[in-house]
Design an enzyme around this catalytic site. Structure first.
Site, PDB file in Angstrom:
ATOM      1  N   GLU A  91       0.827  -1.208   0.000  1.00  0.00           N
ATOM      2  CA  GLU A  91       0.000   0.000   0.000  1.00  0.00           C
ATOM      3  C   GLU A  91       0.862   1.258   0.000  1.00  0.00           C
ATOM      4  O   GLU A  91       1.981   1.254   0.488  1.00  0.00           O
ATOM      5  CB  GLU A  91      -0.827   0.064   1.292  1.00  0.00           C
ATOM      6  CG  GLU A  91      -1.730  -1.104   1.514  1.00  0.00           C
ATOM      7  CD  GLU A  91      -2.329  -1.100   2.923  1.00  0.00           C
ATOM      8  OE1 GLU A  91      -2.956  -2.095   3.281  1.00  0.00           O
ATOM      9  OE2 GLU A  91      -2.148  -0.099   3.658  1.00  0.00           O
ATOM     10  N   CYS A 104       3.091   8.298   1.625  1.00  0.00           N
ATOM     11  CA  CYS A 104       3.610   7.330   2.585  1.00  0.00           C
ATOM     12  C   CYS A 104       3.770   6.009   1.843  1.00  0.00           C
ATOM     13  O   CYS A 104       2.802   5.487   1.285  1.00  0.00           O
ATOM     14  CB  CYS A 104       2.618   7.200   3.742  1.00  0.00           C
ATOM     15  SG  CYS A 104       3.113   5.969   4.950  1.00  0.00           S
ATOM     16  N   CYS A 111       5.662  -7.441   7.784  1.00  0.00           N
ATOM     17  CA  CYS A 111       6.684  -6.932   8.704  1.00  0.00           C
ATOM     18  C   CYS A 111       6.869  -7.948   9.814  1.00  0.00           C
ATOM     19  O   CYS A 111       5.924  -8.595  10.244  1.00  0.00           O
ATOM     20  CB  CYS A 111       6.239  -5.589   9.297  1.00  0.00           C
ATOM     21  SG  CYS A 111       7.471  -4.866  10.397  1.00  0.00           S
ATOM     22  N   CYS A 115       4.724  -5.150  16.271  1.00  0.00           N
ATOM     23  CA  CYS A 115       4.149  -4.116  17.148  1.00  0.00           C
ATOM     24  C   CYS A 115       2.663  -4.427  17.373  1.00  0.00           C
ATOM     25  O   CYS A 115       1.943  -4.728  16.426  1.00  0.00           O
ATOM     26  CB  CYS A 115       4.324  -2.724  16.532  1.00  0.00           C
ATOM     27  SG  CYS A 115       6.043  -2.310  16.201  1.00  0.00           S
ATOM     28  N   CYS A 118      -0.397  -2.761  15.343  1.00  0.00           N
ATOM     29  CA  CYS A 118      -0.205  -2.594  13.903  1.00  0.00           C
ATOM     30  C   CYS A 118      -0.771  -3.768  13.101  1.00  0.00           C
ATOM     31  O   CYS A 118      -0.534  -4.930  13.422  1.00  0.00           O
ATOM     32  CB  CYS A 118       1.288  -2.455  13.643  1.00  0.00           C
ATOM     33  SG  CYS A 118       1.692  -2.370  11.905  1.00  0.00           S
ATOM     34  N   GLY A 158       6.042  -2.303   6.715  1.00  0.00           N
ATOM     35  CA  GLY A 158       7.446  -2.699   6.804  1.00  0.00           C
ATOM     36  C   GLY A 158       8.285  -1.782   7.655  1.00  0.00           C
ATOM     37  O   GLY A 158       7.887  -0.676   8.009  1.00  0.00           O
ATOM     38  N   GLU A 159       9.450  -2.287   8.021  1.00  0.00           N
ATOM     39  CA  GLU A 159      10.422  -1.539   8.823  1.00  0.00           C
ATOM     40  C   GLU A 159      11.639  -1.259   7.925  1.00  0.00           C
ATOM     41  O   GLU A 159      12.394  -2.184   7.590  1.00  0.00           O
ATOM     42  CB  GLU A 159      10.801  -2.384  10.054  1.00  0.00           C
ATOM     43  CG  GLU A 159      12.096  -2.021  10.739  1.00  0.00           C
ATOM     44  CD  GLU A 159      12.140  -0.600  11.292  1.00  0.00           C
ATOM     45  OE1 GLU A 159      11.160  -0.153  11.905  1.00  0.00           O
ATOM     46  OE2 GLU A 159      13.176   0.073  11.085  1.00  0.00           O
ATOM     47  N   SER A 190      11.068   6.161   8.934  1.00  0.00           N
ATOM     48  CA  SER A 190      10.648   5.848  10.294  1.00  0.00           C
ATOM     49  C   SER A 190      11.261   4.518  10.709  1.00  0.00           C
ATOM     50  O   SER A 190      11.536   3.656   9.875  1.00  0.00           O
ATOM     51  CB  SER A 190       9.128   5.806  10.385  1.00  0.00           C
ATOM     52  OG  SER A 190       8.678   4.496  10.292  1.00  0.00           O
ATOM     53  N   SER A 213       9.713   5.590  16.167  1.00  0.00           N
ATOM     54  CA  SER A 213       8.443   5.143  16.736  1.00  0.00           C
ATOM     55  C   SER A 213       8.704   4.750  18.186  1.00  0.00           C
ATOM     56  O   SER A 213       9.131   3.639  18.470  1.00  0.00           O
ATOM     57  CB  SER A 213       7.913   3.937  15.959  1.00  0.00           C
ATOM     58  OG  SER A 213       7.663   4.313  14.631  1.00  0.00           O
ATOM     59  N   LEU A 214       8.474   5.698  19.072  1.00  0.00           N
ATOM     60  CA  LEU A 214       8.813   5.493  20.487  1.00  0.00           C
ATOM     61  C   LEU A 214       7.656   4.794  21.221  1.00  0.00           C
ATOM     62  O   LEU A 214       7.825   3.732  21.794  1.00  0.00           O
ATOM     63  CB  LEU A 214       9.126   6.853  21.120  1.00  0.00           C
ATOM     64  CG  LEU A 214       9.664   6.850  22.525  1.00  0.00           C
ATOM     65  CD1 LEU A 214      10.985   6.109  22.637  1.00  0.00           C
ATOM     66  CD2 LEU A 214       9.825   8.289  23.041  1.00  0.00           C
ATOM     67  N   HIS A 215       6.521   5.415  21.207  1.00  0.00           N
ATOM     68  CA  HIS A 215       5.246   4.836  21.678  1.00  0.00           C
ATOM     69  C   HIS A 215       5.152   4.510  23.174  1.00  0.00           C
ATOM     70  O   HIS A 215       4.069   4.254  23.675  1.00  0.00           O
ATOM     71  CB  HIS A 215       4.853   3.598  20.865  1.00  0.00           C
ATOM     72  CG  HIS A 215       4.795   3.845  19.382  1.00  0.00           C
ATOM     73  ND1 HIS A 215       4.297   4.999  18.838  1.00  0.00           N
ATOM     74  CD2 HIS A 215       5.203   3.076  18.336  1.00  0.00           C
ATOM     75  CE1 HIS A 215       4.383   4.933  17.516  1.00  0.00           C
ATOM     76  NE2 HIS A 215       4.937   3.794  17.183  1.00  0.00           N
ATOM     77  N   ASN A 289      -4.968   3.920  15.282  1.00  0.00           N
ATOM     78  CA  ASN A 289      -6.039   3.491  14.388  1.00  0.00           C
ATOM     79  C   ASN A 289      -6.622   2.193  14.935  1.00  0.00           C
ATOM     80  O   ASN A 289      -5.867   1.256  15.196  1.00  0.00           O
ATOM     81  CB  ASN A 289      -5.454   3.198  12.999  1.00  0.00           C
ATOM     82  CG  ASN A 289      -5.765   4.292  12.016  1.00  0.00           C
ATOM     83  OD1 ASN A 289      -6.881   4.776  11.930  1.00  0.00           O
ATOM     84  ND2 ASN A 289      -4.755   4.684  11.267  1.00  0.00           N
ATOM     85  N   CYS A 332      -2.534   1.403   8.376  1.00  0.00           N
ATOM     86  CA  CYS A 332      -1.575   0.797   7.474  1.00  0.00           C
ATOM     87  C   CYS A 332      -1.679  -0.723   7.525  1.00  0.00           C
ATOM     88  O   CYS A 332      -1.712  -1.326   8.591  1.00  0.00           O
ATOM     89  CB  CYS A 332      -0.206   1.276   7.946  1.00  0.00           C
ATOM     90  SG  CYS A 332       1.134   0.336   7.363  1.00  0.00           S
TER      91      CYS A 332
HETATM   92  S1  SF4 Z   1       4.520  -0.376  13.265  1.00  0.00           S
HETATM   93 FE1  SF4 Z   1       6.050  -0.529  11.617  1.00  0.00          FE
HETATM   94  S2  SF4 Z   1       7.696  -1.735  12.554  1.00  0.00           S
HETATM   95 FE2  SF4 Z   1       5.900  -2.038  13.847  1.00  0.00          FE
HETATM   96  S3  SF4 Z   1       4.966  -3.918  13.043  1.00  0.00           S
HETATM   97 FE3  SF4 Z   1       3.970  -2.160  12.015  1.00  0.00          FE
HETATM   98  S4  SF4 Z   1       5.115  -1.901  10.112  1.00  0.00           S
HETATM   99 FE4  SF4 Z   1       6.354  -3.170  11.457  1.00  0.00          FE
END
Ligand code: SF4
Length: 343
Positions: A91, A104, A111, A115, A118, A158-159, A190, A213-215, A289, A332
């Site tokens: 996407e 984006c 991934c 997380c 996600c 993805g990362e 990111s 991405s601290l969170h 989200n 996402c």
């Molecule tokens: S937030 Fe980013 S790094 Fe974390 S699982 Fe989702 S895509 Fe992967």
């Protein structure tokens, strides 16, 4: 076959020399690929038919199939689902801001970072994207919309640090002044916090912005929502953030997904002030989200606004990410999941 879009200008020159072609051909081909976004070698009309044939025999030219475009009635955000040549999906999301068009993009199919908030990670990692496949997300959107993309965020599926070499190759290609010529300042990469990748990126000489991405502000809490926290502590992360600033002069921004009852307390605010304040880091708050499979919810609007106000009172530059495209499959990874019937 190697994708020709994957080649840097210098690599293209070398390969053309090996075919006994003149060096200036590299400029022509690079321009067709990265300025005029051709989808076929036959569109390179200032090359001889013989050279076009030679190129098509030696290289592929990746073009993504546009599977679906969702357009938000609320704000015009467009979400694209691309079908890749092996049948996988990724996407990209196009948003319009006062400063221009932002896209984006995805860096992997799936991934492996896991997380908890996600959707992209629910089926694990399928494969890395090539730099050409990242470029093609940008160029497909330009062909479809007829408008230039002014900034890019690598914050989709993805990362990027888990696909480091291709992510960096993508940045080098799209910032090449002989091609698309996007300023590195208009690119944000990111990361969920893969420390070795961040440290390496600091040394690449790219002027891109890093969004961390601290969170969560304690290792204990971070481990509950991000498995990557088992590998790297917040202290190690902050050392990498400091190195990034020292080497690039670019302040890192902190992404903070606000999750109701998880990371939205005064204690969390105090932790953010401690981490972001001395570093002059911007904090981008993202009301999470909702992803049904994850059972996580965003806090009430008043909690979000209070969180931001309290940060600002402590001198932290904070924004709430515009909730774009909520009426389409906003989170996402959700659109891809629908098409793949992932678990
Ligand atoms: S937030 Fe980013 S790094 Fe974390 S699982 Fe989702 S895509 Fe992967």
């Amino acid at each position: 076959m190697k994708d020709i879009k994957e080649l840097t200008f210098e690599e293209l020159k070398t390969e053309l020399a090996a075919m006994d072609e003149k060096p200036f051909r590299a400029g022509q081909i690079f321009s067709w690929l990265h300025k005029r976004f051709v989808t076929d070698f036959d569109q390179m009309t200032d090359l001889s038919i013989g050279l076009r044939k030679k190129l098509s025999e030696n290289y592929s030219l990746t073009v993504h199939e546009l599977e679906e475009v969702q357009v938000s009635k609320a704000d015009g955000t467009r979400k694209y689902l691309f079908k890749l040549c092996d049948g996988e999906f990724v996407e990209a999301v196009r948003m319009i801001y006062h400063h221009g068009v932002s896209l984006c993009i995805s860096s992997q199919v799936g991934c492996r970072q896991g997380c908890r908030f996600c959707a992209s990670t629910l089926g694990g990692l399928v494969r890395n994207l090539t730099a050409a496949e990242m470029l093609e997300q940008v160029y497909s959107v330009i062909r479809e919309s007829g408008e230039r993309v002014d900034s890019i965020v690598m914050m989709g599926i993805g990362e990027p640090m888990d696909n480091y070499d291709e992510a960096v190759r993508f940045v080098r290609l799209i910032t090449d002044e002989r091609g698309y010529d996007l300023s590195g300042r208009n690119i944000t990469i990111s990361s969920c916090g893969l420390v070795p990748g961040i440290r390496k990126l600091a040394e690449e000489g790219l002027k891109v912005t890093l969004a961390l991405s601290l969170h969560a502000v304690s290792d204990e809490k971070r481990k509950k929502i991000m498995p990557v926290a088992e590998r790297f502590t917040i202290e190690e992360l902050m050392d990498a953030v400091d190195l990034y600033f020292e080497k690039t002069g670019r302040r890192v921004s902190f992404e903070y997904a606000l999750i109701a009852g998880v990371n939205d307390t005064d204690e969390d605010i105090a932790g953010l002030v401690r981490l972001a304040g001395s570093r002059g880091c911007h904090v981008n708050l993202i009301p999470v989200n909702p992803v049904t499979e994850r059972g996580m919810k965003e806090p009430d609007r008043t909690v979000v606004l209070n969180f931001k106000n309290k940060l600002e009172k402590k001198g932290i530059n904070a924004t709430i990410r515009r909730e774009m495209g909520r009426d389409i499959d906003g989170a996402c990874g959700q659109l891809r999941r629908k098409h793949r019937e992932l678990p």
